[in-house]
Design an enzyme around this catalytic site. Structure first.
Site, short mmCIF file in Angstrom:
data_model
loop_
_atom_site.label_atom_id
_atom_site.label_comp_id
_atom_site.label_asym_id
_atom_site.label_seq_id
_atom_site.Cartn_x
_atom_site.Cartn_y
_atom_site.Cartn_z
N LYS A 216 0.67 -1.14 -0.10
CA LYS A 216 -0.02 0.02 -0.02
C LYS A 216 0.87 1.29 -0.15
O LYS A 216 1.56 1.64 1.12
CB LYS A 216 -1.05 0.07 1.18
CG LYS A 216 -1.67 1.08 0.94
CD LYS A 216 -2.35 2.03 2.22
CE LYS A 216 -1.84 2.86 3.12
NZ LYS A 216 -1.79 3.99 2.17
N GLY A 268 7.18 4.61 8.23
CA GLY A 268 6.61 5.72 8.23
C GLY A 268 6.72 6.43 9.65
O GLY A 268 7.88 6.18 10.27
N THR A 270 6.69 6.93 13.68
CA THR A 270 6.79 6.30 15.04
C THR A 270 5.37 6.06 15.65
O THR A 270 5.23 4.85 16.02
CB THR A 270 7.71 7.03 15.94
OG1 THR A 270 9.28 7.14 15.04
CG2 THR A 270 7.98 6.20 17.02
N GLU A 271 4.69 7.12 15.50
CA GLU A 271 3.23 6.98 16.10
C GLU A 271 2.34 5.79 15.30
O GLU A 271 2.15 4.75 16.18
CB GLU A 271 2.62 8.16 16.05
CG GLU A 271 1.10 8.39 16.77
CD GLU A 271 0.41 9.66 16.14
OE1 GLU A 271 0.93 10.33 15.39
OE2 GLU A 271 -0.61 9.57 16.36
N GLY A 273 3.75 3.35 13.64
CA GLY A 273 4.60 2.24 13.80
C GLY A 273 4.29 1.61 15.14
O GLY A 273 4.24 0.15 15.20
N GLU A 290 10.43 0.61 10.14
CA GLU A 290 11.37 1.67 9.92
C GLU A 290 10.74 3.08 9.89
O GLU A 290 10.05 3.27 9.47
CB GLU A 290 11.95 1.48 8.43
CG GLU A 290 13.45 2.12 8.19
CD GLU A 290 13.04 3.69 7.64
OE1 GLU A 290 13.11 4.38 8.48
OE2 GLU A 290 13.00 3.63 6.42
N CYS A 324 13.82 10.14 6.33
CA CYS A 324 13.75 9.59 7.84
C CYS A 324 14.95 9.79 8.47
O CYS A 324 15.22 10.05 9.80
CB CYS A 324 13.41 8.18 7.91
SG CYS A 324 13.93 7.23 6.56
N GLU A 427 10.94 15.14 15.45
CA GLU A 427 11.27 15.01 13.75
C GLU A 427 10.30 15.91 13.09
O GLU A 427 9.05 16.02 13.43
CB GLU A 427 10.88 13.54 13.61
CG GLU A 427 10.85 13.37 12.16
CD GLU A 427 10.66 12.07 11.46
OE1 GLU A 427 9.68 11.32 11.95
OE2 GLU A 427 11.64 11.65 10.93
P1 NDP Z 1 2.20 7.82 8.48
O1 NDP Z 1 3.10 6.99 9.44
O2 NDP Z 1 1.01 8.09 8.85
O3 NDP Z 1 2.16 7.13 7.03
C1 NDP Z 1 3.02 6.15 6.78
C2 NDP Z 1 2.06 5.10 5.78
O4 NDP Z 1 1.30 4.41 6.63
C3 NDP Z 1 1.20 5.79 4.90
O5 NDP Z 1 0.89 4.59 3.66
C4 NDP Z 1 -0.09 5.65 5.58
O6 NDP Z 1 -1.30 5.98 4.51
C5 NDP Z 1 0.00 4.51 6.53
N1 NDP Z 1 -0.92 4.41 7.36
C6 NDP Z 1 -1.32 5.64 8.38
N2 NDP Z 1 -2.17 5.23 9.33
C7 NDP Z 1 -1.99 3.57 9.21
C8 NDP Z 1 -2.49 2.62 10.25
N3 NDP Z 1 -2.88 2.98 11.48
N4 NDP Z 1 -2.27 1.36 9.96
C9 NDP Z 1 -1.32 1.21 8.85
N5 NDP Z 1 -0.82 1.98 8.07
C10 NDP Z 1 -1.27 3.45 8.34
O7 NDP Z 1 3.08 9.36 8.06
P2 NDP Z 1 2.56 10.62 7.76
O8 NDP Z 1 2.15 10.32 6.17
O9 NDP Z 1 1.25 10.63 8.51
O10 NDP Z 1 3.44 11.76 8.14
C11 NDP Z 1 3.69 12.14 9.54
C12 NDP Z 1 4.73 12.23 10.11
O11 NDP Z 1 5.45 11.12 10.03
C13 NDP Z 1 5.73 13.13 9.30
O12 NDP Z 1 5.39 14.37 9.52
C14 NDP Z 1 7.13 12.47 9.59
O13 NDP Z 1 7.67 13.13 10.83
C15 NDP Z 1 6.71 10.99 9.90
N6 NDP Z 1 7.11 10.23 8.78
C16 NDP Z 1 8.30 9.46 8.66
C17 NDP Z 1 8.66 8.60 7.72
C18 NDP Z 1 10.00 7.97 7.79
O14 NDP Z 1 10.41 7.37 6.48
N7 NDP Z 1 10.31 7.44 8.83
C19 NDP Z 1 7.84 8.73 6.16
C20 NDP Z 1 6.85 9.53 6.37
C21 NDP Z 1 6.51 10.28 7.56
P3 NDP Z 1 -1.75 7.27 4.40
O15 NDP Z 1 -0.76 7.97 3.56
O16 NDP Z 1 -2.97 7.13 3.65
O17 NDP Z 1 -1.83 8.10 5.83
#
Ligand code: NDP
Length: 517
Positions: A216, A268, A270-271, A273, A290, A324, A427
């Site tokens: 996804k 994605g 940490t929250e 994750g 990650e 990240c 972050e």
């Molecule tokens: P998220 O962690 O929400 O998104 C990452 C992925 O997870 C997206 O595909 C998202 O879908 C999906 N997702 C969201 N909620 C759930 C869930 N409950 N269960 C499973 N999958 C889920 O990151 P955000 O896009 O909201 O970004 C927020 C913050 O996260 C950023 O400001 C940054 O600080 C951090 N971040 C860190 C990353 C990294 O590489 N470490 C990458 C991206 C963000 P959808 O896109 O539809 O929400």
């Protein structure tokens, strides 16, 4: 500006725009002007075809969303124009994708590794052949500069397929004396900062190891993953081996919560994750996470300062800081702090912010309005808490784009940052650098490790012995020495503490997709 003279006495530097030397900020303005006038616009001419609407790629076919099914728009963050509409994945769609992956698993996992490798090689070559189209599409959908999507994202995505194709028939040599077996159906959820590259990071090792996948992509950046589905189809991968479903966080939650998956791989925040880890706990599901970071970048006084400043710029402003492992906390030895700040602010003025499709652009558009608002909130918090802000271009975060369309944030630096400041702890995921100082290597190590994260770190010094000593004591998954943000599929990547667990890339990355008995 609410800045106070902090621990590093650098206040005068950011204030010296009126009477600085030719090499100071006034010189920098002139330099920036020269750069601006010296470059003609160089927009990309290729415009990839984009369908008005995309369904899910399930069982080797394009499918409309189940039931009444809805679609949502994906936009270009530089123009806010709608690029296409993609399907919102429901629980039914997720179920269909997991079932397709399950049905494909026996045949795919039984295929000799050398046969699986052929598919991966084909995908890698096709990514190379369609690289320009993929790069343009990536920049249109994510806002990242074409130079980065062309020179980093797409070549690395191909490299991941090439590298893992090489492993497919050699897994027994990776784990001598063992009989590695694939894990099964993998649920893979990826973010928006490196859409195609993250898809490659997830799919290539899983497929090489004989697993089947449901991927996804992020809500805001689905287009290159969907284009990858087309490529996978062209390469004749058996139906159901790779399934790609689009949707928002609820689709991701349905996927990682589906009882038919054997492995969850997530990149994605940490929250999210942590929420996934809670959901997976107690189920027979393998998990790798990650997550975020607040990576320290350390400059010692014996470093080559010009190179170090280049490394810092690469470390924090690459991909608008939406990385990240961005080197978002800069620790500078006190004796060279004023010089580093001066060189850094001067270099900042030469960064070109603008059209992601222009080959001269260094910093493109922020991925979404929500992310831009997050960045702005952190910048104002930084000022309120007493750090000193310097924005490239000097006319605010939005710079030349205050009222036009698109999500823009000029690169900026905070000096006089204290470890307790929010901008030094959390972050931000934007082009915002927090500069702190230290006196001794011991202090540098203690301050760098003072974070809940542990994804990456950078060290700049002329002394090899210092590199070995400091690198060994930094609690980070990757430590770059006299360089930053270098990636290779053979090199494992992953974090400690709240940056997650498990590794991606290298032999270590294979382990996540295999039972190694
Ligand atoms: P998220 O962690 O929400 O998104 C990452 C992925 O997870 C997206 O595909 C998202 O879908 C999906 N997702 C969201 N909620 C759930 C869930 N409950 N269960 C499973 N999958 C889920 O990151 P955000 O896009 O909201 O970004 C927020 C913050 O996260 C950023 O400001 C940054 O600080 C951090 N971040 C860190 C990353 C990294 O590489 N470490 C990458 C991206 C963000 P959808 O896109 O539809 O929400």
């Amino acid at each position: 500006m609410a800045g106070t003279r902090g621990q590093n006495g650098s206040a005068a530097l950011f204030g010296s725009t009126t009477d600085g030397p030719a090499t100071g900020p006034r010189g920098a303005d002139a330099l920036a002007g020269a750069w601006a006038s010296g470059y003609a616009p160089a927009p990309e001419s290729v415009r990839p075809t984009i369908a008005p609407r995309y369904g899910h790629f399930i069982g080797g076919a394009w499918r409309k969303p189940a039931g009444k099914g809805s679609y949502f728009p994906t936009i270009n963050p530089a123009t806010e124009a709608v690029l296409s509409e993609v399907a919102q994945g429901s629980a039914k769609d997720v179920d269909a994708a997991v079932r397709a992956a399950r049905a494909a698993f026996p045949a795919w996992s039984a295929l000799p590794g050398s046969e699986r490798a052929k598919f991966l090689f084909r995908i890698a070559r096709r990514i190379q052949e369609r690289s320009r189209e993929l790069a343009v599409l990536e920049s249109m959908d994510s806002g990242k500069p074409i130079r980065e999507s062309r020179d980093v994202d797409v070549p690395l995505a191909a490299a991941h397929f090439f590298y893992h194709a090489g492993w497919a028939d050699k897994l027994r040599f990776a784990f001598p004396g063992r009989t590695p077996r694939p894990v099964g159906v993998c649920a893979q959820v990826i973010p928006w900062n490196f859409p195609l590259l993250m898809a490659a990071w997830k799919l290539a090792p899983a497929l090489a190891c004989g697993n089947t996948c449901v991927l996804k992509p992020a809500e805001t950046t689905p287009l290159t993953a969907l284009r990858l589905a087309e490529i996978i189809d062209e390469c004749g991968l058996p139906a159901g081996v790779v399934n790609i479903i689009t949707g928002d966080g609820t689709t991701g939650a349905a996927l990682v919560g589906h009882e038919g998956v054997d492995k969850v791989a997530f990149t994605g925040s940490t929250e999210v994750g942590k929420a996934i880890a809670r959901g997976v706990a107690g189920r027979p599901v393998r998990l790798t996470l990650e997550l975020g970071g607040k990576s320290p970048h350390i400059i010692f006084e014996d470093a080559s300062l010009d190179q170090a400043v280049e490394g810092v710029v690469r470390g924090i402003y690459f991909n608008q800081g939406e990385v990240c492992c961005a080197g978002s906390r800069l620790f500078v030895q006190e004796s060279v702090l004023p010089e580093v700040l001066e060189r850094l602010t001067r270099r900042l003025e030469t960064l070109r912010v603008g059209d992601p499709l222009d080959k001269n652009t260094d910093v493109g558009a922020v991925n979404s309005r929500a992310q831009l608002e997050t960045i702005r909130r952190y910048v104002s918090l930084g000022e309120q808490e007493g750090a000193r802000l310097h924005v490239a271009g000097g006319d605010g975060l939005a710079g030349a784009f205050p009222s036009g369309p698109g999500f823009w944030c000029r690169p900026c630096v905070f000096a006089d940052v204290q470890p307790s400041h929010t901008i030094a702890r959390e972050e931000i995921f934007g082009p915002v650098l927090a500069v702190l100082s230290f006196r001794t290597p011991e202090e540098a190590i203690a301050r760098a490790n003072n974070t809940p994260y542990g994804l990456a770190a950078g060290i700049w010094t002329d002394k090899g012995s210092k590199i070995f000593e400091v690198a060994a004591r930094l609690r980070a998954g990757v430590v770059w020495c006299n360089t930053y943000n270098r990636f290779d599929p053979a090199s494992p990547f992953g974090g400690y503490k709240e940056s997650g667990f498990g590794r991606e890339g290298g032999v270590q990355g294979l382990r996540a997709y295999l039972h190694v008995d």
